[in-house]
Motif scaffolding. Structure first.
Motif, PDB file in Angstrom:
ATOM      1  N   TRP A 123       0.900  -1.045  -0.042  1.00 30.83           N
ATOM      2  CA  TRP A 123       0.097   0.026  -0.096  1.00 30.83           C
ATOM      3  C   TRP A 123       0.785   1.134  -0.147  1.00 30.83           C
ATOM      4  CZ3 TRP A 123      -0.911   4.352   2.363  1.00 30.83           C
ATOM      5  CH2 TRP A 123      -1.675   5.071   2.246  1.00 30.83           C
ATOM      6  N   PRO A 124       0.329   2.167  -0.929  1.00 28.05           N
ATOM      7  CA  PRO A 124      -0.543   2.180  -1.930  1.00 28.05           C
ATOM      8  C   PRO A 124       0.204   1.421  -3.098  1.00 28.05           C
ATOM      9  CG  PRO A 124       0.621   4.418  -1.727  1.00 28.05           C
ATOM     10  CD  PRO A 124       0.908   3.793  -0.722  1.00 28.05           C
ATOM     11  N   PRO A 125      -0.390   0.637  -3.834  1.00 29.09           N
ATOM     12  CA  PRO A 125      -0.067  -0.067  -4.814  1.00 29.09           C
ATOM     13  C   PRO A 125       0.401   0.697  -6.244  1.00 29.09           C
ATOM     14  CG  PRO A 125      -2.188  -0.417  -4.827  1.00 29.09           C
ATOM     15  CD  PRO A 125      -1.975   0.081  -3.653  1.00 29.09           C
ATOM     16  N   CYS A 126       1.469   0.564  -6.827  1.00 32.86           N
ATOM     17  CA  CYS A 126       1.723   1.282  -7.957  1.00 32.86           C
ATOM     18  C   CYS A 126       1.023   0.739  -8.794  1.00 32.86           C
ATOM     19  CB  CYS A 126       3.253   0.964  -8.254  1.00 32.86           C
ATOM     20  SG  CYS A 126       4.022   1.673  -9.568  1.00 32.86           S
ATOM     21  N   PRO A 127       0.233   1.790  -9.668  1.00 33.63           N
ATOM     22  CA  PRO A 127      -0.687   1.415 -10.752  1.00 33.63           C
ATOM     23  C   PRO A 127       0.058   0.763 -11.809  1.00 33.63           C
ATOM     24  CG  PRO A 127      -0.384   3.740 -10.404  1.00 33.63           C
ATOM     25  CD  PRO A 127       0.430   3.162  -9.522  1.00 33.63           C
ATOM     26  N   ARG A 128       1.485   1.280 -12.017  1.00 31.98           N
ATOM     27  CA  ARG A 128       2.278   0.661 -13.103  1.00 31.98           C
ATOM     28  C   ARG A 128       2.795  -0.882 -13.043  1.00 31.98           C
ATOM     29  NH1 ARG A 128       4.053   4.534 -16.622  1.00 31.98           N
ATOM     30  NH2 ARG A 128       6.318   4.069 -16.758  1.00 31.98           N
ATOM     31  N   HIS A 129       2.968  -0.950 -11.578  1.00 30.54           N
ATOM     32  CA  HIS A 129       3.594  -2.254 -11.268  1.00 30.54           C
ATOM     33  C   HIS A 129       2.834  -2.965 -10.037  1.00 30.54           C
ATOM     34  CE1 HIS A 129       6.743   0.557 -12.982  1.00 30.54           C
ATOM     35  NE2 HIS A 129       6.968  -0.538 -13.892  1.00 30.54           N
ATOM     36  N   PRO A 130       1.364  -3.136 -10.146  1.00 33.97           N
ATOM     37  CA  PRO A 130       0.851  -3.496  -8.994  1.00 33.97           C
ATOM     38  C   PRO A 130       1.321  -4.599  -8.219  1.00 33.97           C
ATOM     39  CG  PRO A 130      -0.530  -3.616 -10.949  1.00 33.97           C
ATOM     40  CD  PRO A 130       0.681  -3.020 -11.224  1.00 33.97           C
ATOM     41  N   ASP A 131       1.829  -5.602  -8.882  1.00 35.88           N
ATOM     42  CA  ASP A 131       2.301  -6.912  -8.278  1.00 35.88           C
ATOM     43  C   ASP A 131       3.718  -6.569  -7.800  1.00 35.88           C
ATOM     44  OD1 ASP A 131      -0.133  -7.882  -8.917  1.00 35.88           O
ATOM     45  OD2 ASP A 131       0.648  -8.666 -10.959  1.00 35.88           O
ATOM     46  N   HIS A 132       4.336  -5.696  -8.027  1.00 32.23           N
ATOM     47  CA  HIS A 132       5.797  -5.427  -7.460  1.00 32.23           C
ATOM     48  C   HIS A 132       6.122  -4.686  -6.516  1.00 32.23           C
ATOM     49  CE1 HIS A 132       7.095  -7.779 -11.098  1.00 32.23           C
ATOM     50  NE2 HIS A 132       6.165  -7.074 -11.577  1.00 32.23           N
ATOM     51  N   HIS A 133       5.538  -3.332  -6.271  1.00 29.74           N
ATOM     52  CA  HIS A 133       5.987  -2.499  -5.075  1.00 29.74           C
ATOM     53  C   HIS A 133       4.876  -1.494  -4.934  1.00 29.74           C
ATOM     54  CE1 HIS A 133       7.908  -0.818  -8.830  1.00 29.74           C
ATOM     55  NE2 HIS A 133       6.966  -0.196  -9.011  1.00 29.74           N
ATOM     56  N   PRO A 134       4.883  -1.019  -3.495  1.00 31.73           N
ATOM     57  CA  PRO A 134       3.853  -0.005  -3.287  1.00 31.73           C
ATOM     58  C   PRO A 134       4.780   1.432  -3.800  1.00 31.73           C
ATOM     59  CG  PRO A 134       5.277  -0.381  -1.342  1.00 31.73           C
ATOM     60  CD  PRO A 134       5.709  -1.425  -2.520  1.00 31.73           C
ATOM     61  N   LEU A 135       3.928   2.504  -3.955  1.00 36.71           N
ATOM     62  CA  LEU A 135       4.393   3.709  -4.215  1.00 36.71           C
ATOM     63  C   LEU A 135       5.388   4.304  -3.117  1.00 36.71           C
ATOM     64  CD1 LEU A 135       1.216   5.262  -5.722  1.00 36.71           C
ATOM     65  CD2 LEU A 135       3.198   4.470  -6.899  1.00 36.71           C
ATOM     66  N   ARG A 136       6.246   5.249  -3.449  1.00 33.93           N
ATOM     67  CA  ARG A 136       7.158   6.028  -2.719  1.00 33.93           C
ATOM     68  C   ARG A 136       6.714   7.066  -2.356  1.00 33.93           C
ATOM     69  NH1 ARG A 136      13.047   5.093  -4.516  1.00 33.93           N
ATOM     70  NH2 ARG A 136      12.456   6.546  -6.200  1.00 33.93           N
ATOM     71  N   ALA A 137       6.748   7.921  -1.008  1.00 37.71           N
ATOM     72  CA  ALA A 137       6.371   9.126  -0.804  1.00 37.71           C
ATOM     73  C   ALA A 137       7.679  10.111  -0.755  1.00 37.71           C
ATOM     74  CB  ALA A 137       5.775   9.273   0.625  1.00 37.71           C
ATOM     75  N   VAL A 138       7.686  11.112  -1.788  1.00 36.48           N
ATOM     76  CA  VAL A 138       8.851  11.789  -1.958  1.00 36.48           C
ATOM     77  C   VAL A 138       8.404  13.462  -2.054  1.00 36.48           C
ATOM     78  CG1 VAL A 138      10.276  10.183  -2.912  1.00 36.48           C
ATOM     79  CG2 VAL A 138       8.687  11.472  -4.392  1.00 36.48           C
ATOM     80  N   PRO A 139       9.130  14.358  -1.652  1.00 34.01           N
ATOM     81  CA  PRO A 139       9.069  15.695  -1.796  1.00 34.01           C
ATOM     82  C   PRO A 139       9.417  16.111  -3.391  1.00 34.01           C
ATOM     83  CG  PRO A 139      10.781  15.556  -0.495  1.00 34.01           C
ATOM     84  CD  PRO A 139      10.440  14.329  -0.765  1.00 34.01           C
ATOM     85  N   ARG A 140       8.769  16.637  -4.269  1.00 34.21           N
ATOM     86  CA  ARG A 140       9.136  17.051  -5.512  1.00 34.21           C
ATOM     87  C   ARG A 140       8.793  18.213  -5.942  1.00 34.21           C
ATOM     88  NH1 ARG A 140       8.243  13.285 -10.884  1.00 34.21           N
ATOM     89  NH2 ARG A 140       9.095  11.561  -9.480  1.00 34.21           N
ATOM     90  N   GLU A 141       9.541  19.068  -6.283  1.00 40.81           N
ATOM     91  CA  GLU A 141       9.377  20.520  -6.864  1.00 40.81           C
ATOM     92  C   GLU A 141       8.159  21.342  -5.770  1.00 40.81           C
ATOM     93  OE1 GLU A 141       8.035  20.195 -10.789  1.00 40.81           O
ATOM     94  OE2 GLU A 141      10.121  19.008 -11.004  1.00 40.81           O
ATOM     95  N   GLY A 142       8.378  20.970  -4.494  1.00 38.05           N
ATOM     96  CA  GLY A 142       7.559  21.933  -3.522  1.00 38.05           C
ATOM     97  C   GLY A 142       6.232  21.174  -3.238  1.00 38.05           C
TER      98      GLY A 142
END
Ligand SMILES: [Zn+2]
Length: 125
Positions: free
Chosen positions: A87-106
């Protein structure tokens, strides 16, 4: 709860509610003993707890991403053995990894950890 921490946690809790995951019980706990940090404990229904903290001096997007990362770890432990834990699943690779929370451009965003594709602002999954 500390206002800085409450504001930083709100977006990831919104994503949790949207996913139908029961949120942790959040309890004030100044466990960092650091005036530059705001901290609390996240409690599960089974009684296990995990600390969460934010650093006050950093930009808000970094605070939101840092708290999302810590709440995500809580969720993954919480879902272990009960449900898929990515959680949350990566919509591009739902069986492989969750998404990563990052700061990006503010902004605080969820990205694919493999190709760094921006998926969604945190709080708008
Ligand atoms: Zn991915």
């Amino acid at each position: 709860m500390d206002e800085v921490l409450r504001q930083a946690m709100e977006p990831v809790l919104r994503d949790l509610r949207g996913a139908g995951v029961a949120p942790p019980r959040v309890e004030d706990d100044d466990w960092t003993d650091d005036a530059d940090c705001a901290s609390a404990m996240l409690w599960s229904p089974d009684g296990s707890g995990r600390g969460v903290y934010v650093s006050r001096p950093v930009p808000e997007c970094e605070r939101v991403a840092a708290v999302a990362d810590q709440v995500q770890e809580w969720v993954i432990e919480e879902l272990w053995g009960q449900a898929p834990t990515n959680w949350p699943p990566c919509p591009r690779h739902p069986d492989h990894h969750p998404l990563r929370a990052v700061p990006r451009e503010g902004a605080a965003v969820w990205e694919c950890p493999a190709d760094e594709t921006l998926i969604s602002p945190i709080g708008a999954l």
